[in-house]
Design a protein around this motif. Sequence first.
Motif, PDB file in Angstrom:
ATOM      1  N   CYS A   1       4.069  13.746 -46.524  1.00 24.27           N
ATOM      2  CA  CYS A   1       3.146  12.682 -46.907  1.00 24.27           C
ATOM      3  C   CYS A   1       3.660  11.339 -46.408  1.00 24.27           C
ATOM      4  O   CYS A   1       4.769  11.235 -45.875  1.00 24.27           O
ATOM      5  CB  CYS A   1       2.951  12.641 -48.422  1.00 24.27           C
ATOM      6  SG  CYS A   1       4.483  12.309 -49.350  1.00 24.27           S
ATOM      7  N   SER A   2       2.877  10.306 -46.599  1.00 23.86           N
ATOM      8  CA  SER A   2       3.263   8.969 -46.171  1.00 23.86           C
ATOM      9  C   SER A   2       4.270   8.363 -47.153  1.00 23.86           C
ATOM     10  O   SER A   2       4.472   8.873 -48.269  1.00 23.86           O
ATOM     11  CB  SER A   2       2.031   8.060 -46.094  1.00 23.86           C
ATOM     12  OG  SER A   2       1.512   7.815 -47.402  1.00 23.86           O
ATOM     13  N   GLN A   3       4.867   7.260 -46.738  1.00 24.61           N
ATOM     14  CA  GLN A   3       5.831   6.573 -47.605  1.00 24.61           C
ATOM     15  C   GLN A   3       5.148   6.080 -48.881  1.00 24.61           C
ATOM     16  O   GLN A   3       5.713   6.192 -49.982  1.00 24.61           O
ATOM     17  CB  GLN A   3       6.465   5.399 -46.861  1.00 24.61           C
ATOM     18  CG  GLN A   3       7.516   4.645 -47.667  1.00 24.61           C
ATOM     19  CD  GLN A   3       8.120   3.490 -46.890  1.00 24.61           C
ATOM     20  OE1 GLN A   3       7.575   3.060 -45.872  1.00 24.61           O
ATOM     21  NE2 GLN A   3       9.237   2.980 -47.346  1.00 24.61           N
TER      22      GLN A   3
ATOM     23  N   ASP B   1      14.730   4.326 -51.964  1.00 27.36           N
ATOM     24  CA  ASP B   1      14.256   4.584 -50.603  1.00 27.36           C
ATOM     25  C   ASP B   1      14.689   5.967 -50.113  1.00 27.36           C
ATOM     26  O   ASP B   1      13.920   6.675 -49.433  1.00 27.36           O
ATOM     27  CB  ASP B   1      14.783   3.511 -49.648  1.00 27.36           C
ATOM     28  CG  ASP B   1      14.077   2.169 -49.832  1.00 27.36           C
ATOM     29  OD1 ASP B   1      13.007   2.152 -50.463  1.00 27.36           O
ATOM     30  OD2 ASP B   1      14.622   1.148 -49.367  1.00 27.36           O
ATOM     31  N   LEU B   2      15.923   6.358 -50.441  1.00 32.57           N
ATOM     32  CA  LEU B   2      16.395   7.693 -50.050  1.00 32.57           C
ATOM     33  C   LEU B   2      15.574   8.786 -50.731  1.00 32.57           C
ATOM     34  O   LEU B   2      15.215   9.799 -50.106  1.00 32.57           O
ATOM     35  CB  LEU B   2      17.876   7.844 -50.416  1.00 32.57           C
ATOM     36  CG  LEU B   2      18.872   7.044 -49.573  1.00 32.57           C
ATOM     37  CD1 LEU B   2      20.270   7.152 -50.172  1.00 32.57           C
ATOM     38  CD2 LEU B   2      18.872   7.555 -48.131  1.00 32.57           C
ATOM     39  N   ALA B   3      15.255   8.577 -52.012  1.00 33.53           N
ATOM     40  CA  ALA B   3      14.448   9.565 -52.737  1.00 33.53           C
ATOM     41  C   ALA B   3      13.042   9.647 -52.165  1.00 33.53           C
ATOM     42  O   ALA B   3      12.472  10.742 -52.029  1.00 33.53           O
ATOM     43  CB  ALA B   3      14.403   9.196 -54.222  1.00 33.53           C
ATOM     44  N   VAL B   4      12.465   8.492 -51.829  1.00 31.74           N
ATOM     45  CA  VAL B   4      11.134   8.482 -51.213  1.00 31.74           C
ATOM     46  C   VAL B   4      11.158   9.256 -49.896  1.00 31.74           C
ATOM     47  O   VAL B   4      10.236  10.034 -49.585  1.00 31.74           O
ATOM     48  CB  VAL B   4      10.662   7.023 -50.991  1.00 31.74           C
ATOM     49  CG1 VAL B   4       9.435   6.986 -50.071  1.00 31.74           C
ATOM     50  CG2 VAL B   4      10.329   6.368 -52.322  1.00 31.74           C
ATOM     51  N   GLY B   5      12.223   9.069 -49.112  1.00 35.82           N
ATOM     52  CA  GLY B   5      12.353   9.806 -47.855  1.00 35.82           C
ATOM     53  C   GLY B   5      12.408  11.305 -48.084  1.00 35.82           C
ATOM     54  O   GLY B   5      11.810  12.089 -47.328  1.00 35.82           O
ATOM     55  N   ALA B   6      13.121  11.720 -49.132  1.00 35.73           N
ATOM     56  CA  ALA B   6      13.211  13.148 -49.438  1.00 35.73           C
ATOM     57  C   ALA B   6      11.848  13.703 -49.843  1.00 35.73           C
ATOM     58  O   ALA B   6      11.471  14.825 -49.438  1.00 35.73           O
ATOM     59  CB  ALA B   6      14.222  13.365 -50.564  1.00 35.73           C
ATOM     60  N   ILE B   7      11.097  12.931 -50.628  1.00 32.14           N
ATOM     61  CA  ILE B   7       9.759  13.374 -51.059  1.00 32.14           C
ATOM     62  C   ILE B   7       8.817  13.464 -49.863  1.00 32.14           C
ATOM     63  O   ILE B   7       8.008  14.393 -49.746  1.00 32.14           O
ATOM     64  CB  ILE B   7       9.201  12.408 -52.130  1.00 32.14           C
ATOM     65  CG1 ILE B   7      10.048  12.483 -53.403  1.00 32.14           C
ATOM     66  CG2 ILE B   7       7.746  12.735 -52.453  1.00 32.14           C
ATOM     67  CD1 ILE B   7       9.698  11.424 -54.446  1.00 32.14           C
ATOM     68  N   MET B   8       8.915  12.506 -48.938  1.00 27.75           N
ATOM     69  CA  MET B   8       8.094  12.535 -47.716  1.00 27.75           C
ATOM     70  C   MET B   8       8.365  13.804 -46.918  1.00 27.75           C
ATOM     71  O   MET B   8       7.423  14.458 -46.424  1.00 27.75           O
ATOM     72  CB  MET B   8       8.393  11.302 -46.861  1.00 27.75           C
ATOM     73  CG  MET B   8       7.910   9.987 -47.450  1.00 27.75           C
ATOM     74  SD  MET B   8       8.515   8.546 -46.498  1.00 27.75           S
ATOM     75  CE  MET B   8       7.735   8.825 -44.898  1.00 27.75           C
ATOM     76  N   ALA B   9       9.648  14.160 -46.802  1.00 24.72           N
ATOM     77  CA  ALA B   9      10.005  15.347 -46.024  1.00 24.72           C
ATOM     78  C   ALA B   9       9.506  16.620 -46.688  1.00 24.72           C
ATOM     79  O   ALA B   9       9.038  17.555 -46.012  1.00 24.72           O
ATOM     80  CB  ALA B   9      11.519  15.403 -45.849  1.00 24.72           C
TER      81      ALA B   9
END
Length: 245
Positions: A203-205, A191-199
Amino acid sequence: MVNPRPEQEALQNGYFLDLVLGSEDVEAFLTDLAAFSSESLSLSDAPVFCGITVLRKKRAATAASSDERARVLDELQNTHEGPCLTAMDSMGSVLVPDLVREVRWPEYVEAAAGQGLRSVLSVPLVVEGDTRAALNLYSERAHAFSDADVERAEVFASHASKSLRLALKIAQLSDARNDLAAAMQSRTIIDLAVGAIMAQNHCSQEEAFTILRTASSNRNIKLRHLAQSIIEAVSSGKVTTHFEE
């Protein structure tokens, strides 16, 4: 051997419970149980060596013993037929009065005789599910186990089975807790990595998770490991996860 008196059985049952509560894991419990079995089923002039084997689904065989020779023979039976596996399969006691005259399981018999043992008694332990277990008793004397001895060993095994089932249930709960903690930790890192990719990609989650999963597949890297590397790349310090027990 003689059948234990009721007060002796009560003491045994209390000691079985102490073994479960005082052991760190199943392996430690089995080691203590093997020593207690040897002590309880031996006479001063007729020592009995004990081995205990437990076979659990998707896990390596677990064996414990009160004597090095018992350990060798128990481990041999993990890969070769012998009285232990036969007792587990039939759920009945298997007696070998004299290994010198035994014609079953030739490879096992040769190894057992080479350890200086003459008599073997294997008694199944009643457990649950796909798990199988047996109490294996060894003696240096031929015809060491009379009918009365077999009966006493079976009574002892019935009490030992209860403590073994409890030890296995505790181990299962511990394993489930550890698996859950590992899953939660892995989920948090992803989840933390997904948040970093979103930032980074605005893009969306869902899109960020797709990017992460695709990269994991293309690089042949486990999703959690890739997520950990992303977090380490964007973080100025070490990121840890904590869960209360």
